[in-house]
Motif scaffolding. Structure first.
Motif, PDB file in Angstrom:
ATOM      1  N   ASP A 116     -12.221   0.729   4.656  1.00  0.00           N
ATOM      2  CA  ASP A 116     -11.617  -0.102   3.440  1.00  0.00           C
ATOM      3  C   ASP A 116     -10.949  -1.088   3.977  1.00  0.00           C
ATOM      4  O   ASP A 116     -10.489  -0.867   5.256  1.00  0.00           O
ATOM      5  CB  ASP A 116     -10.771   1.135   2.670  1.00  0.00           C
ATOM      6  CG  ASP A 116     -11.522   1.952   1.966  1.00  0.00           C
ATOM      7  OD1 ASP A 116     -12.581   1.846   1.438  1.00  0.00           O
ATOM      8  OD2 ASP A 116     -10.842   3.045   1.462  1.00  0.00           O
ATOM      9  N   ARG A 117     -10.991  -2.456   3.434  1.00  0.00           N
ATOM     10  CA  ARG A 117     -10.427  -3.509   3.762  1.00  0.00           C
ATOM     11  C   ARG A 117      -9.369  -3.940   2.855  1.00  0.00           C
ATOM     12  O   ARG A 117      -8.404  -4.618   3.510  1.00  0.00           O
ATOM     13  CB  ARG A 117     -11.374  -4.463   4.228  1.00  0.00           C
ATOM     14  CG  ARG A 117     -12.187  -4.145   5.726  1.00  0.00           C
ATOM     15  CD  ARG A 117     -11.173  -3.868   6.865  1.00  0.00           C
ATOM     16  NE  ARG A 117     -10.279  -4.979   7.023  1.00  0.00           N
ATOM     17  CZ  ARG A 117     -10.458  -6.135   7.667  1.00  0.00           C
ATOM     18  NH1 ARG A 117     -11.490  -6.083   8.308  1.00  0.00           N
ATOM     19  NH2 ARG A 117      -9.468  -7.173   7.977  1.00  0.00           N
ATOM     20  N   GLN A 118      -9.571  -3.499   1.787  1.00  0.00           N
ATOM     21  CA  GLN A 118      -8.567  -4.197   0.770  1.00  0.00           C
ATOM     22  C   GLN A 118      -8.394  -3.210  -0.527  1.00  0.00           C
ATOM     23  O   GLN A 118      -9.470  -2.504  -0.782  1.00  0.00           O
ATOM     24  CB  GLN A 118      -9.199  -5.511   0.329  1.00  0.00           C
ATOM     25  CG  GLN A 118     -10.247  -5.540  -0.500  1.00  0.00           C
ATOM     26  CD  GLN A 118     -11.744  -5.757   0.544  1.00  0.00           C
ATOM     27  OE1 GLN A 118     -11.307  -6.444   1.794  1.00  0.00           O
ATOM     28  NE2 GLN A 118     -12.659  -5.360   0.354  1.00  0.00           N
ATOM     29  N   PHE A 119      -7.685  -3.423  -1.149  1.00  0.00           N
ATOM     30  CA  PHE A 119      -7.307  -2.654  -2.576  1.00  0.00           C
ATOM     31  C   PHE A 119      -6.249  -3.172  -3.318  1.00  0.00           C
ATOM     32  O   PHE A 119      -5.238  -3.861  -2.920  1.00  0.00           O
ATOM     33  CB  PHE A 119      -7.286  -0.748  -2.125  1.00  0.00           C
ATOM     34  CG  PHE A 119      -5.874  -0.929  -1.353  1.00  0.00           C
ATOM     35  CD1 PHE A 119      -4.457  -0.628  -1.995  1.00  0.00           C
ATOM     36  CD2 PHE A 119      -5.870  -0.805   0.066  1.00  0.00           C
ATOM     37  CE1 PHE A 119      -3.451  -0.510  -1.268  1.00  0.00           C
ATOM     38  CE2 PHE A 119      -4.561  -0.503   0.761  1.00  0.00           C
ATOM     39  CZ  PHE A 119      -3.474  -0.559   0.146  1.00  0.00           C
ATOM     40  N   PHE A 120      -6.086  -2.863  -4.715  1.00  0.00           N
ATOM     41  CA  PHE A 120      -5.122  -3.315  -5.406  1.00  0.00           C
ATOM     42  C   PHE A 120      -4.101  -2.123  -5.575  1.00  0.00           C
ATOM     43  O   PHE A 120      -4.575  -0.942  -5.648  1.00  0.00           O
ATOM     44  CB  PHE A 120      -5.640  -3.615  -6.941  1.00  0.00           C
ATOM     45  CG  PHE A 120      -6.376  -4.905  -7.225  1.00  0.00           C
ATOM     46  CD1 PHE A 120      -5.845  -6.279  -7.293  1.00  0.00           C
ATOM     47  CD2 PHE A 120      -7.854  -4.983  -6.976  1.00  0.00           C
ATOM     48  CE1 PHE A 120      -6.167  -7.431  -7.235  1.00  0.00           C
ATOM     49  CE2 PHE A 120      -8.394  -6.328  -7.242  1.00  0.00           C
ATOM     50  CZ  PHE A 120      -7.664  -7.474  -7.204  1.00  0.00           C
ATOM     51  N   ASP A 121      -2.906  -2.594  -5.907  1.00  0.00           N
ATOM     52  CA  ASP A 121      -1.853  -1.507  -6.023  1.00  0.00           C
ATOM     53  C   ASP A 121      -0.577  -2.676  -6.708  1.00  0.00           C
ATOM     54  O   ASP A 121      -0.809  -3.697  -7.016  1.00  0.00           O
ATOM     55  CB  ASP A 121      -1.289  -1.040  -4.769  1.00  0.00           C
ATOM     56  CG  ASP A 121      -0.958   0.517  -4.862  1.00  0.00           C
ATOM     57  OD1 ASP A 121       0.059   0.406  -5.588  1.00  0.00           O
ATOM     58  OD2 ASP A 121      -1.680   1.622  -4.282  1.00  0.00           O
ATOM     59  N   ARG A 122       0.379  -1.951  -6.483  1.00  0.00           N
ATOM     60  CA  ARG A 122       1.800  -2.668  -6.972  1.00  0.00           C
ATOM     61  C   ARG A 122       2.891  -2.696  -5.829  1.00  0.00           C
ATOM     62  O   ARG A 122       2.851  -1.781  -5.072  1.00  0.00           O
ATOM     63  CB  ARG A 122       2.344  -2.023  -8.310  1.00  0.00           C
ATOM     64  CG  ARG A 122       1.361  -2.070  -9.163  1.00  0.00           C
ATOM     65  CD  ARG A 122       2.013  -1.524 -10.662  1.00  0.00           C
ATOM     66  NE  ARG A 122       3.254  -2.481 -11.344  1.00  0.00           N
ATOM     67  CZ  ARG A 122       2.656  -3.675 -12.052  1.00  0.00           C
ATOM     68  NH1 ARG A 122       1.488  -3.813 -12.072  1.00  0.00           N
ATOM     69  NH2 ARG A 122       3.623  -4.462 -12.391  1.00  0.00           N
ATOM     70  N   MET A 123       3.470  -3.781  -5.859  1.00  0.00           N
ATOM     71  CA  MET A 123       4.618  -4.134  -4.860  1.00  0.00           C
ATOM     72  C   MET A 123       5.707  -3.858  -5.837  1.00  0.00           C
ATOM     73  O   MET A 123       5.937  -4.357  -7.059  1.00  0.00           O
ATOM     74  CB  MET A 123       4.420  -5.496  -4.693  1.00  0.00           C
ATOM     75  CG  MET A 123       3.909  -5.951  -3.375  1.00  0.00           C
ATOM     76  SD  MET A 123       4.260  -7.372  -2.475  1.00  0.00           S
ATOM     77  CE  MET A 123       3.837  -8.435  -3.939  1.00  0.00           C
ATOM     78  N   VAL A 124       6.850  -3.207  -5.447  1.00  0.00           N
ATOM     79  CA  VAL A 124       8.170  -2.698  -5.898  1.00  0.00           C
ATOM     80  C   VAL A 124       9.336  -3.625  -5.301  1.00  0.00           C
ATOM     81  O   VAL A 124       9.302  -3.328  -4.034  1.00  0.00           O
ATOM     82  CB  VAL A 124       8.388  -1.168  -5.787  1.00  0.00           C
ATOM     83  CG1 VAL A 124       9.565  -1.096  -6.558  1.00  0.00           C
ATOM     84  CG2 VAL A 124       7.129  -0.617  -6.383  1.00  0.00           C
ATOM     85  N   GLY A 125       9.672  -4.409  -5.854  1.00  0.00           N
ATOM     86  CA  GLY A 125      11.155  -5.174  -5.378  1.00  0.00           C
ATOM     87  C   GLY A 125      12.427  -4.448  -5.679  1.00  0.00           C
ATOM     88  O   GLY A 125      12.671  -4.098  -6.990  1.00  0.00           O
ATOM     89  N   VAL A 126      13.431  -4.245  -4.790  1.00  0.00           N
ATOM     90  CA  VAL A 126      14.585  -3.897  -5.002  1.00  0.00           C
ATOM     91  C   VAL A 126      15.558  -4.509  -4.258  1.00  0.00           C
ATOM     92  O   VAL A 126      15.222  -5.302  -3.348  1.00  0.00           O
ATOM     93  CB  VAL A 126      14.679  -2.394  -4.664  1.00  0.00           C
ATOM     94  CG1 VAL A 126      13.860  -1.485  -5.660  1.00  0.00           C
ATOM     95  CG2 VAL A 126      14.390  -1.919  -3.228  1.00  0.00           C
ATOM     96  N   ASP A 127      16.893  -4.439  -4.527  1.00  0.00           N
ATOM     97  CA  ASP A 127      18.028  -5.025  -3.786  1.00  0.00           C
ATOM     98  C   ASP A 127      18.236  -4.050  -2.780  1.00  0.00           C
ATOM     99  O   ASP A 127      19.078  -3.030  -2.882  1.00  0.00           O
ATOM    100  CB  ASP A 127      19.245  -5.180  -4.631  1.00  0.00           C
ATOM    101  CG  ASP A 127      20.310  -6.084  -3.656  1.00  0.00           C
ATOM    102  OD1 ASP A 127      20.213  -6.305  -2.908  1.00  0.00           O
ATOM    103  OD2 ASP A 127      21.398  -6.172  -4.440  1.00  0.00           O
TER     104      ASP A 127
END
Length: 426
Positions: A116-127
């Motif tokens: 596998d070389r790529q995939f979709f997911d989510r980035m989570v941003g926090v302080d």
């Protein structure tokens, strides 16, 4: 004076008796200190995995089917913005409220064993400056430095995606991964297309996190910039725009008992909430069980030490029959003899408890240092040792009283010993 002279006369046996009391009281005090610290400090400062009093607050998310046009819909009453964040922070029982923002991301990791070389997911941003208030636990490495867009922490799901062993999270530390956020636009032909905003980040840590659903944990500023980028495009029923400035908030209540009330207050504002209330209730039940077990162990040790005192005093009565007879022959009453032996038993118990108490506090302090060293190696917050003064004073008084009770039978036996029999049987 007679009692204290008797304590020092047979030093070897007295020292062993005192030692048994020292060990028992040290165990009891150490266990009491650890239990009180666990109940009052550990739960509130459990780790960077966040206090167990954390409540997750979610913003409304526009689903693809809800957007009927390409227009960006503003003013959703359930969105979380800075004003809503301040309203939540002002609620009674809230000590901290930290915003969370997550966004879709396209990830291009290094070549993996499964190809596998790529995939979709989510980035989570926090302080990340207030990461100790968030449900985040560092499993390996560290958290990204606040404000650094070229560092990222990943969850164990990232290792699963790459076909790596989750039991060895350090394998991905130092890897480079490209992360892109999408912006929808319409080409000259009017068809919808996407372009990306890319960052090249280094994996600096592996975490377990429940701030939001997503594999990548990055500074809040990074995801806010990606949101602005996404808002610069057009909306589609397949890729809805992030309508809320924040996708959620992690709220920390003042105590375990305040979680339910704070959650109700936030629900009244119109937001959906989730909190591990059942986990909290179960944890409290288990802590009570642990308290009972540890207290029982300490009390059993103290009872055994008291039996040692009783045995030593009975041996002293047998050895000092002549002394008892002489005391009675010169006018000592039964209560005078009994008081002498009770003072002796109390002195042994008090001396042993005093030394044992100091030793127990020291042992608890050593345990605290070892635990804090482990917590800091895991990137977690250390726990301050809480010495329960009232509990210790009650333990000292109780142990001394138990020593007097243990000396009662030998003292009564000595008091009832006739003077003629005592002198004659010497």
């Amino acid at each position: 004076r007679l009692a204290l002279e008797s304590v020092t006369r047979r030093f070897g046996r007295t020292a062993l008796t005192i030692l048994s009391v020292v060990l028992a009281s040290a165990l009891l005090v150490a266990l009491a200190t650890i239990v009180v610290t666990a109940n009052s400090r550990v739960i509130a400062q459990v780790s960077k995995g966040g206090p167990i009093t954390a409540i997750r607050v979610a913003a409304a998310r526009a689903e693809p089917g809800q957007l009927q046009t390409d227009d960006f819909r503003l003013g959703d009453p359930l969105e979380i913005d800075d004003a809503a964040l301040e309203r939540i922070r002002a609620l009674p029982g809230v000590t901290q409220a930290e915003p969370v923002l997550d966004i879709d991301a396209f990830a291009v990791p290094p070549l993996t064993p499964n190809g596998d070389r790529q995939f979709f997911d989510r980035m989570v941003g926090v302080d990340l400056q207030h990461a100790q208030a968030l449900p985040i636990t560092v499993l390996a490495g560290r958290l990204p430095a606040p404000g650094y867009s070229n560092e990222v922490a990943v969850t164990l799901g990232y290792l699963d995606r790459l076909g790596l062993d989750a039991a060895n999270p350090t394998a991905v530390l130092g890897q480079r991964v490209a992360l892109g956020s999408a912006q929808a636009y319409r080409g000259l032909d009017g068809k919808l297309d996407f372009r990306g905003r890319w960052i090249d980040a280094t994996v600096v840590g592996v975490v377990a996190q429940e701030a939001a659903s997503g594999t990548f944990l990055v500074p809040l500023e990074q995801v806010e910039a990606d949101r602005v980028w996404a808002l610069g495009g057009v909306a589609s029923r397949f890729e809805p725009l992030p309508t809320s400035p924040y996708s959620g908030v992690v709220v920390v209540a003042t105590s375990l008992s305040a979680v339910h009330e704070v959650r109700s207050e936030i629900t009244d504002l119109g937001y959906s909430t989730s909190a591990p209330e059942q986990l909290i209730a179960n944890l409290q039940r288990y802590l009570r069980v642990v308290d009972i077990v540890l207290a029982s162990i300490g009390l059993i040790a103290l009872v055994i030490a008291s039996l040692g005192i009783a045995n030593a005093m009975l041996a002293a009565v047998r050895e000092r029959r002549r002394e008892i007879g002489v005391l009675k022959a010169v006018g000592a009453r039964d209560r005078d003899v009994m008081r002498t032996f009770l003072i002796e038993a109390g002195a042994i118990g008090l001396l042993g408890v005093a030394i044992g108490t100091a030793l127990g506090v020291g042992l608890a302090g050593i345990v605290g240092l070892v635990v804090n060293a482990y917590l800091r190696r895991q990137g977690l917050v250390g726990v301050d040792l809480l010495v329960p003064v009232r509990v210790i004073l009650a333990g000292v008084a109780g142990a001394t009283a138990l020593s007097l009770i243990a000396g009662t039978v030998p003292a009564v036996r000595a008091a009832r010993l006739p003077a003629r029999e005592a002198v004659g049987g010497a």
